[in-house]
Write an enzyme that holds these catalytic residues in place. Sequence first.
Site, PDB file in Angstrom:
ATOM      1  N   SER A   1       1.098  -1.274  -0.345  1.00 21.24           N
ATOM      2  CA  SER A   1      -0.172  -0.036  -0.209  1.00 21.24           C
ATOM      3  C   SER A   1       1.142   1.409  -0.089  1.00 21.24           C
ATOM      4  O   SER A   1       1.112   1.720  -0.965  1.00 21.24           O
ATOM      5  CB  SER A   1      -0.594  -0.173   1.306  1.00 21.24           C
ATOM      6  OG  SER A   1      -2.108   0.465   1.721  1.00 21.24           O
TER       7      SER A   1
ATOM      8  N   HIS B   1      -7.374  -6.249   0.246  1.00 21.48           N
ATOM      9  CA  HIS B   1      -6.231  -5.232   0.583  1.00 21.48           C
ATOM     10  C   HIS B   1      -5.435  -5.723   2.123  1.00 21.48           C
ATOM     11  O   HIS B   1      -5.651  -5.888   3.062  1.00 21.48           O
ATOM     12  CB  HIS B   1      -6.696  -3.614   0.627  1.00 21.48           C
ATOM     13  CG  HIS B   1      -5.410  -3.097   0.386  1.00 21.48           C
ATOM     14  ND1 HIS B   1      -4.868  -2.806  -0.452  1.00 21.48           N
ATOM     15  CD2 HIS B   1      -4.969  -1.416   1.126  1.00 21.48           C
ATOM     16  CE1 HIS B   1      -3.656  -1.581  -0.850  1.00 21.48           C
ATOM     17  NE2 HIS B   1      -4.574  -0.955   0.684  1.00 21.48           N
TER      18      HIS B   1
ATOM     19  N   GLU C   1      -9.060  -6.199  -3.805  1.00 20.54           N
ATOM     20  CA  GLU C   1      -8.643  -4.888  -3.343  1.00 20.54           C
ATOM     21  C   GLU C   1      -9.777  -4.336  -1.651  1.00 20.54           C
ATOM     22  O   GLU C   1      -9.865  -4.960  -0.720  1.00 20.54           O
ATOM     23  CB  GLU C   1      -7.684  -4.271  -3.629  1.00 20.54           C
ATOM     24  CG  GLU C   1      -6.899  -4.200  -4.756  1.00 20.54           C
ATOM     25  CD  GLU C   1      -5.846  -4.647  -3.486  1.00 20.54           C
ATOM     26  OE1 GLU C   1      -5.769  -3.801  -2.428  1.00 20.54           O
ATOM     27  OE2 GLU C   1      -4.877  -4.928  -4.029  1.00 20.54           O
TER      28      GLU C   1
END
Length: 484
Positions: free
Chosen positions: A139, A388, A269
């Site tokens: 990220s 994610h 995600e």
Amino acid sequence: MVRYKDVVDASKEGPACPLPIQWSGPEYYVDEDCLTINVYTPSNKVDKPLPVIFFIHAGGFYSMTGRSDLAGPHYLLDRDVVFVAINYRLASLGFLSAGDKYAPGNNGFKDQVSALRWVQRNIAAFGGDPNLVTITGCSAGSISVMLHMISPMSKGLFHRGISMSASPVSKAPTPKHQFHLAKQQAEILNCPTNSTKAILDCLNTKTWRELGNSLTGFFDSAGDPIGLWGAVVEQDFGQERFLTMQPLDAIRQGKMHTVPYIISQTKHEFFWKAYSILQNQTLTDRMNSQFEQAAPFSFLLPEENIQTVAKTLKEKYLQNKPLVNDEASAKNLGTLYGDSVVGFGVHRLANLMCLHSKHPVYYYQFSYIGNNSHYQDPKTGKPLGAAHHDDMIYVFSLSYQFPLIETSSPHSHKVDELTAIWYNFARYGDPNPRPDTPELGSLSWPVMKPDQRKYLDFGDKLTIQENMSEDRFKIWEELYPIIY
């Protein structure tokens, strides 16, 4: 630079950088003096220096930490590596930028550079090889990894890179400043906003705890926007500059110090963001009636040409149907969140790098769904997708949220596979099987090429596929065209 006269007891973990107490809890160790490095070495004696894996933590540049509850070394240290996890200043303390001499920006990235320089000077004393450093990140950390390949400050400090689930090249150029966030920070803490100097003079009177706790004031009730602070292209005020040109230009012009590179995203995600909207009727109504106004904030879109963009996305992703709290709306809105916030940028990064890098680029999608996920159904407690950060579950022991994956677990083979990939890549710049990593079986993961865009699907099995989600990403390429 601090120089210690005596032996320093570094056996206990240092603090996290300032975070809201609502997020960390009152007992969590947080302090402004937070620029610490955790170094872990395997217990077995090795007769030669080991490859170093250097991890830059996630958290949108405003949250999380490199402490062991978020970057636990237990799985990686089954391999012969030295593992390093770092902190860097967050939010306004790390990324406030006004485009002037008072706040040129990128302080958090400069913290990362300082940590990489420390590794070069000191890691040999811990059994690590300073000439074999792999920088990794998820990220915000993923964005950081790519920017280090562009930054003049980072040249020569690392030799491989792994970027998971984010990209510094996506829909819009990197800004020269983020004065609007400096102004918003000032307003939240009742400071004047008429100049950078006035803002900083006032913020300097606030405690780090006040600054940390003020972070919640930047977000709405759905937790949007997902992203706030980030890199800026620094203007020259005589300071050492972390970023001197647009990342996209640097990549296309070859003005970067590339290394063998793994780029990835998860299959689902930010799908779970849809639930924060659809399970709140007020937010659902707002998204339905004011989609064009909500879209830049929720999906991190540039304001430019927003009418056309919003119209297209509503048609292509939501089929021009009103959002309701059902599975179809959740799937469509969740896919839009994921593609806009992460997926398209990662797609663009992988395609740019395989075209312009002097070194091999490997691409993968993490689609495995185990017992745990960063989003689990509130009713069943079961994962609904590969969200994610979910690949992090199989690289690090994330004790802040998840139980340790024991060797007897039906999911332990995923830990073995992913750590084997990291281990091989850290050693050789190639993630494919070696005699001492039989966990990878007969995997043959090809380098991504512009005309053969193959990738590894990291699912129940390891399979090679091609053209990841390009039917959807074509929509974004048309909305935000660039010359590759």
